[in-house]
Design an enzyme around this catalytic site. Structure first.
Site, PDB file in Angstrom:
ATOM      1  N   ASP A 152      -0.205  -1.112  -1.230  1.00  0.00           N
ATOM      2  CA  ASP A 152       0.656  -1.547  -0.133  1.00  0.00           C
ATOM      3  C   ASP A 152       2.115  -1.582  -0.578  1.00  0.00           C
ATOM      4  OD1 ASP A 152       1.158  -4.021  -1.455  1.00  0.00           O
ATOM      5  OD2 ASP A 152      -0.645  -4.896  -0.572  1.00  0.00           O
ATOM      6  N   LYS A 168       1.996  -2.210   5.034  1.00  0.00           N
ATOM      7  CA  LYS A 168       2.264  -2.778   6.354  1.00  0.00           C
ATOM      8  C   LYS A 168       3.633  -3.445   6.338  1.00  0.00           C
ATOM      9  CE  LYS A 168      -2.580  -4.240   6.542  1.00  0.00           C
ATOM     10  NZ  LYS A 168      -2.779  -4.331   5.084  1.00  0.00           N
TER      11      LYS A 168
END
Length: 465
Positions: free
Chosen positions: A249, A271
Site C-alpha cells: 500500500d 488507498k
C-alpha cells in the site's frame, strides 16, 4: 589458513579449566553446553562457576594448579591472569598431545574458540584465528540476525526423516535436490513460522505420496512499520526476501519495498481517502487467487496490520478459503513516530493511558466517543486524522478539553523527511495550513507533547515548529 575448523565432540568427556574467574566461567559454560564433564582448578572459584560444576557433577579443586591435573582430559583451558602459569599449562598439554586453549594468547593455543551462532543442532562458527576476536564477534552478531532461531528445529526435523528419505531416494543427487527443495519450501516455512507439528505432518504426507510435489501457496501479512527500514523485524525481512509476489500500500516506504526479493512481482493496492486504487474486497480475492496458484504472497502494510490496517478482514477471507497464512506484527505509527519525535505516549506525571483513534471512520464521519476522549490522564493518537482535524479539535474542546491542550503533528515519522509541529488544540489546524502538512501525518494530543522540547533526539527534516 592457520587453524583447521573442526567440531570437537566432548559429550561425557573430561575438560580441565585452570582458573576460577569470570573468563573461566564463560569458557566453562560453553564446555558444559557441549556435554563435557568439568574439572575446575583455582585457589578461588567464582560462585556461579561453582554452581555450574556442582550441577553437572564435575570436580572442584580449590587449590593451585598441579601438573597431575591434566591426565585423562580431552581438552584443557587456561583462563588465568598469570602468564607464566598459562604458559606452563600450555607446554604440559602440548607435551601430552592434549588440545589446549589459552585465553587471549593465540601463540600458546593448539585450538581456539570461534564466535558461535548456536541453533543446535545447527552451529555456525566464525574465527579470525585469534587475530581479531572482536571482528569475529561482530560478524557473529550479524549472523545472529540473519539466521532464524527456529533453524535448529528445522535441522532436527531433517535429522528425524533422514533415514526414510535415504530409503526412498537412494541416489545422492536426488536426495540433495529433495533437501534443497524442502529447506526452501512450505514445510520449512511452517517450522520457521512456529508450527513444527504441522510441518512434520506435511512431510509425512509428502513421503507417503511418493515425494510428489504439492504446490501450496501461503500469504504473509507483514507489518512494514512506520517508515524506517531499521525498524523491520527479522521475520518480516526474511519473508519479504522469499515472497513470489508483493501486494503493498501507499504507506510502505520505497526504501522498505526495495528490501523485497528483486524478481518478485509487485502489485500496488494502495488507498487514499475516498479513493481506492483497488477496492478492499478485490484485495481479499486477489490474495486468495494468488495463493491458490501456489505462490508465496506478501501482503505488506505500513505500520501494524492489525491496527487500523484491515488485516483482520484479509485473513478472515483467507481462513474462509483454507489458505495458509501467517501474521508478522510491525511497529505501529503511534509508537514509532512518537518515539522519533521525542514524545512518550505515557508518563507517570502526565498520562497513565493511551488511546489509538481513527480519524476516518467507515462512513467517512468523525462520530467518535468524545466524552471518553476528554477524560483526564490520557494521550490521544489519531490515525488518518488530517482531513478531519478541525472537527476533531473543535469537538474535543466542546466536550471539555482545554483549548490550550498540547498537541503535535508528525509527518512522515521515523524517516529522513520527518517533520514535527507542536501547538495546541486551538491552533493545530492553522499549523497544517501554514506549513502545508500532508499525509501521512499522525496527530498526538495530550500533556506528554510538551516533553518534546527536552526529549527530541531525531533530526529528520528539521522544519519543526
Amino acid at each position: 589458513m592457520d587453524f583447521l575448523p573442526l567440531f570437537h565432540s566432548l559429550q561425557g568427556r573430561l575438560a580441565l579449566v585452570v582458573g576460577g574467574g569470570e573468563v573461566a566461567l564463560r569458557k566453562a559454560r560453553l564446555l558444559a553446553d557441549a556435554g563435557a564433564r568439568l574439572r575446575v582448578v583455582a585457589p578461588q572459584i567464582h560462585i556461579e562457576l561453582r554452581h555450574l560444576v556442582e550441577q553437572g557433577g564435575g570436580e572442584l579443586l580449590e587449590r593451585d594448579y598441579q601438573d597431575g591435573d591434566q591426565p585423562g582430559c580431552a581438552l584443557i583451558i587456561a583462563a588465568t591472569d598469570d602468564e607464566p602459569l598459562n604458559a606452563e599449562v600450555s607446554r604440559a598439554a602440548n607435551a601430552r598431545g592434549i588440545p589446549v586453549n589459552v585465553v587471549d594468547a593465540p601463540a600458546l593455543c593448539s585450538v581456539i574458540f570461534p564466535a558461535i551462532v548456536d541453533r543446535s543442532p545447527l552451529v555456525v562458527a566464525v574465527s579470525s584465528g585469534g587475530d581479531a576476536p572482536v571482528l569475529a564477534r561482530l560478524i557473529r552478531a550479524k549472523l545472529e540476525t540473519w539466521i532464524p532461531s527456529t533453524y535448529g528445529q528445522l535441522a532436527g526435523l531433517a535429522s528425524r526423516f533422514r533415514h526414510r528419505v535415504k530409503e526412498l531416494l537412494p541416489d545422492l543427487q536426488q536426495r540433495r535436490v529433495f533437501w534443497e527443495n524442502l529447506f526452501q519450501g512450505e514445510i520449512a516455512e511452517r517450522v520457521l513460522a512456529g508450527r513444527p507439528a504441522e510441518a512434520e505432518r506435511l512431510l509425512e504426507e509428502h513421503l507417503a505420496g511418493g515425494l510428489a510435489h504439492i504446490a501450496t501457496g501461503e500469504v504473509y501479512l507483514v507489518g512494514a512499520g512506520p517508515g524506517d527500514p531499521d525498524l523491520l523485524t527479522f521475520r518480516a525481512l526474511r519473508l519479504m526476501q522469499q515472497a513470489d509476489v508483493v501486494l503493498y500500500d501507499r504507506l510502505v516506504a520505497p526504501s522498505i519495498l526495495e528490501l523485497c526479493r528483486r524478481d518478485a512481482e509487485r502489485l500496488y493496492v494502495g488507498k487514499r481517502r475516498a479513493e481506492h486504487a483497488v477496492p478492499q474486497d478485490r484485495i481479499n480475492r486477489l490474495l486468495v487467487e494468488l495463493a491458490s496458484q501456489g505462490k508465496r504472497v506478501l501482503r505488506l502494510k505500513g505500520g501494524d496490520p492489525f491496527i487500523f490496517g484491515r488485516g483482520g478482514e484479509e485473513i478472515d477471507e483467507l481462513a474462509a478459503h483454507g489458505i495458509p497464512f501467517q501474521v508478522v506484527p510491525g511497529i505501529t505509527a503511534a509508537s514509532g513516530c512518537a518515539a522519533y519525535a521525542g514524545i512518550p505516549l505515557t508518563h507517570r506525571d502526565h498520562a497513565q493511558s493511551v488511546r489509538f483513534v481513527t480519524g476516518h471512520l467507515k462512513d467517512g464521519t468523525t462520530d467518535l466517543p468524545w466524552q471518553d476522549l476528554v477524560a483526564p490522564g490520557q494521550t490521544l493518537v489519531f490515525y488518518m486524522g488530517l482531513v478531519g482535524l478541525p472537527v476533531i479539535c473543535e469537538q474535543l474542546v466542546a466536550h471539555g478539553r482545554s483549548a490550550q491542550t498540547p498537541a503535535a503533528l508528525i509527518q512522515q515519522g521515523t524517516t529522513a523527511q520527518q517533520r514535527v509541529f507542536t501547538g495546541t488544540l486551538e491552533n493545530l489546524p492553522q499549523l497544517v495550513a501554514e506549513h502545508e502538512v500532508h499525509a501521512p501525518t499522525l496527530v498526538i494530543v495530550g500533556e506528554v507533547v510538551q516533553l518534546r522540547d527536552k526529549l527530541a533526539w531525531f533530526e529528520g527534516a528539521r522544519e519543526d515548529a
